[in-house]
Scaffold this motif. Sequence first.
Motif, PDB file in Angstrom:
ATOM      1  N   LEU A 179      -8.714  -2.896  -2.735  1.00 39.79           N
ATOM      2  CA  LEU A 179      -9.659  -3.975  -3.041  1.00 39.79           C
ATOM      3  C   LEU A 179     -10.889  -3.444  -3.770  1.00 39.79           C
ATOM      4  CD1 LEU A 179      -9.400  -6.096   0.222  1.00 39.79           C
ATOM      5  CD2 LEU A 179      -8.301  -6.501  -2.001  1.00 39.79           C
ATOM      6  N   THR A 180     -11.314  -2.240  -3.425  1.00 38.96           N
ATOM      7  CA  THR A 180     -12.456  -1.630  -4.117  1.00 38.96           C
ATOM      8  C   THR A 180     -12.122  -1.383  -5.585  1.00 38.96           C
ATOM      9  OG1 THR A 180     -13.262  -0.607  -2.085  1.00 38.96           O
ATOM     10  CG2 THR A 180     -13.986   0.383  -4.152  1.00 38.96           C
ATOM     11  N   GLU A 212      -8.537  -1.464   1.878  1.00 36.18           N
ATOM     12  CA  GLU A 212      -9.918  -1.469   1.367  1.00 36.18           C
ATOM     13  C   GLU A 212     -10.028  -0.679   0.064  1.00 36.18           C
ATOM     14  OE1 GLU A 212     -12.453  -0.019   4.482  1.00 36.18           O
ATOM     15  OE2 GLU A 212     -12.426  -1.927   5.551  1.00 36.18           O
ATOM     16  N   SER A 213      -9.317   0.426  -0.037  1.00 36.02           N
ATOM     17  CA  SER A 213      -9.340   1.226  -1.263  1.00 36.02           C
ATOM     18  C   SER A 213      -8.799   0.420  -2.440  1.00 36.02           C
ATOM     19  CB  SER A 213      -8.513   2.502  -1.097  1.00 36.02           C
ATOM     20  OG  SER A 213      -9.075   3.322  -0.101  1.00 36.02           O
ATOM     21  N   THR A 269       0.846  -1.189   0.000  1.00 33.38           N
ATOM     22  CA  THR A 269       0.000   0.000   0.000  1.00 33.38           C
ATOM     23  C   THR A 269       0.886   1.247   0.000  1.00 33.38           C
ATOM     24  OG1 THR A 269      -0.060   0.203   2.408  1.00 33.38           O
ATOM     25  CG2 THR A 269      -1.742  -1.211   1.382  1.00 33.38           C
ATOM     26  N   ILE A 305      -5.658   0.032   7.020  1.00 37.42           N
ATOM     27  CA  ILE A 305      -6.873  -0.723   6.678  1.00 37.42           C
ATOM     28  C   ILE A 305      -7.649   0.012   5.586  1.00 37.42           C
ATOM     29  CG2 ILE A 305      -9.094  -1.552   7.550  1.00 37.42           C
ATOM     30  CD1 ILE A 305      -6.623  -3.182   8.458  1.00 37.42           C
ATOM     31  N   PHE A 306      -7.752   1.326   5.700  1.00 42.73           N
ATOM     32  CA  PHE A 306      -8.437   2.118   4.685  1.00 42.73           C
ATOM     33  C   PHE A 306      -7.750   1.964   3.322  1.00 42.73           C
ATOM     34  CE2 PHE A 306      -8.526   6.084   2.238  1.00 42.73           C
ATOM     35  CZ  PHE A 306      -9.891   6.146   1.953  1.00 42.73           C
TER      36      PHE A 306
END
Length: 176
Positions: free
Chosen positions: A142-143, A139-140, A113, A135-136
């Motif tokens: 994976l989105t 998630e970004s 990341t 974590i954000f």
Amino acid sequence: MADYLGQTTDIILGQEFLTWLWFRSEVTSGNFTSKEGRPYNLYVEQRVSVQGGEGETLETATVSGSTSELKEARLGLSMGKKVTRALIRIEQDTEAWQLTLKAEDFSLGSLKTPKVEKADANEEDDVDGPFLEKIFLIESCLTLLDDAYRTFLETRLSNDWKETVQRMGQWLSKSE
């Protein structure tokens, strides 16, 4: 090439996705747009594994290089091998992620990341900040990957898939 991508009973969807992703990232210079309309870039780069055959005749070739055109992997595709793993780079705004995606089970490896700043030792009130930011960022990523997969599925299930397969074949033959 057309036989490889046209026979869904013999092909794992993940292999089609990685092949399409490689094709799409090259013909559009990596330009994608999320369903919210936000642009991002996605590239297949530096390392691709292709596999062909069965049982004792199973052959796997992994091609890598920092500025490589991955010609051996392309040759493998033209000979009927399938993409089984790829190194992917995703960029949006000033952020960049890098990950390895396996076609077999869509598992991610070595997800990198953007750098997260460490918490200041003197700041007692936000010790969870760096963890939550990490974590954000995961998630970004994976989105955006989910968005690329959604785009692939829309293409794969459309009436335009045969045309896409033909364009992929042309892309492959031009790069040989």
